[in-house]
Enzyme design. Sequence first.
Site, mmCIF file in Angstrom:
data_model
loop_
_atom_site.group_PDB
_atom_site.id
_atom_site.type_symbol
_atom_site.label_atom_id
_atom_site.label_comp_id
_atom_site.label_asym_id
_atom_site.label_seq_id
_atom_site.Cartn_x
_atom_site.Cartn_y
_atom_site.Cartn_z
ATOM 1 N N HIS A 150 -26.422 137.531 36.678
ATOM 2 C CA HIS A 150 -25.797 136.725 35.801
ATOM 3 C C HIS A 150 -25.853 135.459 36.050
ATOM 4 C CE1 HIS A 150 -22.162 137.473 38.234
ATOM 5 N NE2 HIS A 150 -22.011 136.393 37.878
ATOM 6 N N ASN A 151 -26.167 134.567 34.937
ATOM 7 C CA ASN A 151 -26.238 133.171 35.161
ATOM 8 C C ASN A 151 -27.358 132.588 35.936
ATOM 9 O OD1 ASN A 151 -23.836 133.108 33.772
ATOM 10 N ND2 ASN A 151 -22.400 132.632 35.532
#
Length: 368
Positions: free
Chosen positions: A264-265
């Site tokens: 994620h990210n």
Amino acid sequence: MKAYAIRDIAAALGAEAHGETGIEITSLAEPADARADQLAMAIKPEFAARIGDGAARAAMLPEGADWRALGLAAAITAPRPRYALSGLSAMMDPGQGWSEGIHPTAFVDPDAKLERGVCIGPLAVVLAGAEIGTGTVIGPQCFIGHEARIGAMCFLREGVRVAARVSLGDRVIVQPGASIGGDGYSFVTPERNAVDEARESLGTSAPSETVATGQSWARIHSLGGVEIGDDVEIGANACIDRGTIRDTRVGAGTKIDNLAQIGHNVVIGTDCMICAQVGIAGSSVIGNNVILGGQTGISDNLTVGDNVVTGGATKVLSSIPAGRVMLGYPAMKMATHIESYKAIRRLPRLLREVAALKKMVQDSDPRD
């Protein structure tokens, strides 16, 4: 089965045709296995040496190769044959054999928007608000989530999962079983946990009472999406997690191999090569034109600069400046790692020599 004349193939590739250029071929083969109607792929000298073991009349060869000496009737030569293979393999690809249009077993929500020429395979699902661009092919058993956006001329192989609010650019290719937009692996405890303490102490201190007694993990939901740029390819069973607040992003032209995990990210730049079983932990930033060898691991919240190359199984525990070539665990400059490895291989001999010297000193001690 479609046949192509040698002269037409060469013209399409911007290569040079030689000999009986009207010879037609139907497919490609390795030199030792080639039939008379196949083009032998002899793009290296060691491959060319095997032409006589097959029945090929024509071959793809490096520029300047003596095709007559190889007993061929025709040849195609190119200064970079492997690059020519890119266009040649596209020309010869027979496809997956799927029918055009929307298969009667597919479910397409009435509120989904499909542009001209979209193909939807058997048992595929397209939910409300999804948008699919011109000429895109959605294979059998694919899932396209709520408000997902798929660009033009994309090709999603069987069993691909594209979650809600994920965005794919144009000409994106996704191999079977890939999952784009799963929730990030993001959990937190009410108080400090073992991870927090390990980061600070690097394992040099005993765990606190709170850590020793254990805590339950609370889930942080993923509110962001995934943004995939144009001309990206994603390998079979690769996983790209959605962002926590902002989107996880993969830049245009990047190629991701099978079984890669993008956390994620994460932000990945343009024209990167992410090889098989690479893992990139959450919130790390990968620059442009980066090559991560198979099984490379990138720890979280790191920055890897432009044009970095990592060898296979490299473990990156700190940020890497642009242009470095890295190898090892922990990652270090490849030249340094190789020098260290050579030293490790010499250790047994060195220990034997030290032991022998120690014995000589003891034997010559006048006090004995």
